[in-house]
Design an enzyme around this catalytic site. Structure first.
Site, PDB file in Angstrom:
ATOM      1  N   ARG A  17      40.452  44.115  20.323  1.00 20.87           N
ATOM      2  CA  ARG A  17      40.916  43.684  21.646  1.00 20.87           C
ATOM      3  C   ARG A  17      42.252  43.531  22.085  1.00 20.87           C
ATOM      4  O   ARG A  17      42.783  44.231  23.062  1.00 20.87           O
ATOM      5  CB  ARG A  17      39.989  42.206  22.055  1.00 20.87           C
ATOM      6  CG  ARG A  17      40.150  41.793  23.290  1.00 20.87           C
ATOM      7  CD  ARG A  17      39.397  40.454  23.774  1.00 20.87           C
ATOM      8  NE  ARG A  17      40.173  39.234  22.988  1.00 20.87           N
ATOM      9  CZ  ARG A  17      39.932  38.183  23.107  1.00 20.87           C
ATOM     10  NH1 ARG A  17      38.750  37.662  23.949  1.00 20.87           N
ATOM     11  NH2 ARG A  17      40.694  37.101  22.548  1.00 20.87           N
ATOM     12  N   TYR A  37      19.470  34.596  51.617  1.00 21.37           N
ATOM     13  CA  TYR A  37      19.665  35.743  51.734  1.00 21.37           C
ATOM     14  C   TYR A  37      18.604  36.488  50.958  1.00 21.37           C
ATOM     15  O   TYR A  37      18.407  36.423  49.872  1.00 21.37           O
ATOM     16  CB  TYR A  37      20.961  36.336  51.441  1.00 21.37           C
ATOM     17  CG  TYR A  37      22.297  35.946  52.264  1.00 21.37           C
ATOM     18  CD1 TYR A  37      22.207  36.451  53.601  1.00 21.37           C
ATOM     19  CD2 TYR A  37      23.201  35.116  52.033  1.00 21.37           C
ATOM     20  CE1 TYR A  37      23.253  36.281  54.356  1.00 21.37           C
ATOM     21  CE2 TYR A  37      24.364  34.582  52.876  1.00 21.37           C
ATOM     22  CZ  TYR A  37      24.407  35.416  54.112  1.00 21.37           C
ATOM     23  OH  TYR A  37      25.185  34.966  55.110  1.00 21.37           O
ATOM     24  N   LYS A  85      45.096  27.260  28.964  1.00 24.74           N
ATOM     25  CA  LYS A  85      44.985  28.440  29.859  1.00 24.74           C
ATOM     26  C   LYS A  85      44.173  27.964  30.794  1.00 24.74           C
ATOM     27  O   LYS A  85      42.981  27.284  31.041  1.00 24.74           O
ATOM     28  CB  LYS A  85      44.806  29.518  29.197  1.00 24.74           C
ATOM     29  CG  LYS A  85      43.487  29.672  28.206  1.00 24.74           C
ATOM     30  CD  LYS A  85      43.468  31.122  27.692  1.00 24.74           C
ATOM     31  CE  LYS A  85      42.029  31.203  26.790  1.00 24.74           C
ATOM     32  NZ  LYS A  85      41.754  32.269  26.416  1.00 24.74           N
ATOM     33  N   MET A  94      28.150  32.034  49.894  1.00 24.70           N
ATOM     34  CA  MET A  94      29.583  31.690  49.735  1.00 24.70           C
ATOM     35  C   MET A  94      30.044  30.317  49.746  1.00 24.70           C
ATOM     36  O   MET A  94      30.685  30.096  49.046  1.00 24.70           O
ATOM     37  CB  MET A  94      30.492  32.418  50.778  1.00 24.70           C
ATOM     38  CG  MET A  94      31.893  32.327  50.890  1.00 24.70           C
ATOM     39  SD  MET A  94      32.999  33.230  52.018  1.00 24.70           S
ATOM     40  CE  MET A  94      32.654  35.039  51.464  1.00 24.70           C
TER      41      MET A  94
END
Length: 379
Positions: free
Chosen positions: A155, A274, A60, A322
Site C-alpha cells: 500500500r 426513498y 488522525k 441526508m
C-alpha cells in the site's frame, strides 16, 4: 424599532427568545458525547498490556471523530508522549494544542515544498519513499524522522530493494524510528502476520540505533513478539476494534444520540422512505430522527442499523436520508415524544455491533461523524 439578526425583539412587539439561542438549541441537533476519562482509561489498559514498549496514540482523522485537540490533550496528561497523524495540517493543529513537548509523526510523508512547515511545527515525517528521506534530512537535526517499510501490505512504504539507496542517505543521520504495518493483524491465525514479523525483524536489524514499531491496535493483541519498542494504537483508544485478550478492558468513549422529530403510525402494507425499500407487514409505530448520512451515519445502515431507546432496540426502517432516519418504535411500552433522544452509538448501541449491521467497521462510523453533529467532551 430597527431589528437585526441577533435581536431578541422582533417587529411584532413581542419579546422573543434570543435568535442565536434558538438556532443553536442543542436539543435540535444530533450530539456526540465523548468521555475523555474513558479514552485515558483505554490508554492505560493498553499500556499495561504492553509492558516492554512505549504506547503512542494515533489521533488522525480528528481522533477517529472524537476530537483531535481534546483527545490529544487528555492523552498527554495521561502520559502519552508520541502521537501520529496523517497530514501536515493535522500535525500543525495538534502541535498548537499540545505544545512543544510530545513527538508528532506524520504518516503521509514529506514533500520538498513542506520542509519549512514541518520545521516551524516541529513535526517528524514518516518517510514512505526515498524522496521523502531527502526532504526529511533538510530538517533541523533536532527533528527526527521515521522510515516506513512495506513488509506485505503493498500500500505505502519503502521496499527492501531501496535499502542501498537508503543507506547512502542516512549514513550520517539514522532515523529515530523504523516501522511497518500489519495487513492481517485482526486475523490472529493468518500466515501473513508471521511472514511480516519475519521481514520486519530483518529490516530493523539494519537500523540498530533506531526504535522499531510494527503494531497498531490489533497487532498489540498478537503478543510481545509484535510489540518491539513502540506500539501505535488507534481504534483501541476509542474502545473499538477486533476481539481482544482478556487482560485488556476497553470501553467505547463516544455516545451518539439524536432527537426524535415526529412519531406516527403506519398501517400494514405501506412503505417507508426513498425507493420504498421497506414495506410494513403489520401496523407499526415509526419515529423520524434528526440524523442522516450528511451527519456521517452510513447510508448502508438503511434497513440494517438500529437505535436504542430506554434499553430497547429500534430497527432502522428504509433508506437513510441526508438529514433523517426512520426507526421502528413499536416495541416500546409507551410511544416516545418529539424531542426524546435515541442512541445510535454508545453503551447500549455498541460501536462494532452497529458497524457490522451497516456492513462497515467502527473506524468508519466514528471518523465519518460530520460537522453538524455537536461534540461535547467530558469525563
Amino acid at each position: 424599532m430597527p431589528t437585526s439578526q441577533n435581536s431578541a425583539i422582533l417587529n411584532d412587539g413581542i419579546n422573543h427568545p434570543n435568535i442565536d439561542d434558538v438556532i443553536n438549541e442543542p436539543s435540535f441537533f444530533p450530539e456526540a458525547y465523548v468521555s475523555l476519562e474513558t479514552i485515558k482509561s483505554n490508554y492505560a489498559s493498553l499500556s499495561s498490556f504492553v509492558t516492554s514498549a512505549e504506547t503512542s496514540a494515533v489521533v488522525k482523522a480528528n481522533a477517529y471523530g472524537h476530537g483531535m485537540a481534546e483527545v490529544g490533550t487528555a492523552l498527554l496528561s495521561a502520559g502519552c508522549r508520541t502521537f501520529f497523524v496523517a497530514y501536515l495540517s493535522e500535525g500543525s493543529a495538534l502541535r498548537k494544542a499540545l505544545g512543544s513537548e510530545p513527538t508528532i509523526y506524520v504518516f503521509n510523508g514529506i514533500r520538498s515544498t513542506e520542509i519549512t512547515a514541518f520545521s516551524e511545527s516541529n513535526l517528524s515525517p514518516v518517510c514512505n519513499q526515498v524522496s521523502d528521506i531527502a526532504s526529511a534530512l533538510q530538517l533541523d537535526q533536532r527533528i527526527g524522522f521515521a522510515l516506513h517499510f512495506d513488509t506485505g501490505m503493498n500500500r505505502l512504504g519503502l521496499s527492501q530493494g531501496d535499502m542501498s539507496e537508503i543507506a547512502d542517505h542516512i549514513k550520517a543521520r539514522p532515523p529515530n524510528l523504523v516501522m511497518s504495518h500489519l495487513a492481517c493483524a485482526d486475523l490472529p491465525g493468518h500466515e501473513m502476520n508471521a511472514a511480516q514479523l519475519s521481514r520486519f525483524s530483518q529490516i530493523k536489524s539494519d537500523f540498530p540505533e533506531s526504535k522499531a514499531s510494527l503494531s497498531a491496535t490489533a497487532g498489540i493483541y498478537l503478543g510481545e513478539d509484535y510489540h518491539h519498542d513502540l506500539v501505535r494504537p488507534g481504534i483501541g483508544l476509542y474502545g473499538g476494534g477486533p476481539a481482544r485478550p482478556a487482560g485488556i478492558k476497553l470501553t467505547p468513549a463516544l455516545t451518539l444520540t439524536a432527537p426524535i422529530l415526529k412519531v406516527f403510525d403506519v398501517p400494514e402494507g405501506e412503505t417507508v422512505g426513498y425507493a420504498a425499500t421497506f414495506q410494513t407487514r403489520r401496523p407499526i409505530r415509526v419515529a423520524t430522527v434528526s440524523l442522516g448520512y450528511a451527519d456521517g451515519y452510513l447510508r448502508s445502515a438503511g434497513n440494517y442499523g438500529f437505535a436504542v431507546l430506554d434499553g430497547i432496540p429500534c430497527p432502522v426502517l428504509g433508506r437513510i436520508s441526508m438529514d433523517l432516519t426512520t426507526i421502528d418504535v413499536s416495541d416500546l411500552p409507551a410511544a416516545p415524544r418529539p424531542g426524546d433522544r435515541v442512541e445510535f452509538l454508545g453503551k447500549q448501541a455498541g460501536l462494532e455491533i452497529q458497524a457490522e449491521a451497516a456492513g462497515s467497521i467502527g473506524y468508519e462510523l466514528t471518523s465519518r461523524l460530520g460537522g453538524r453533529i455537536r461534540h461535547v467532551w467530558g469525563e
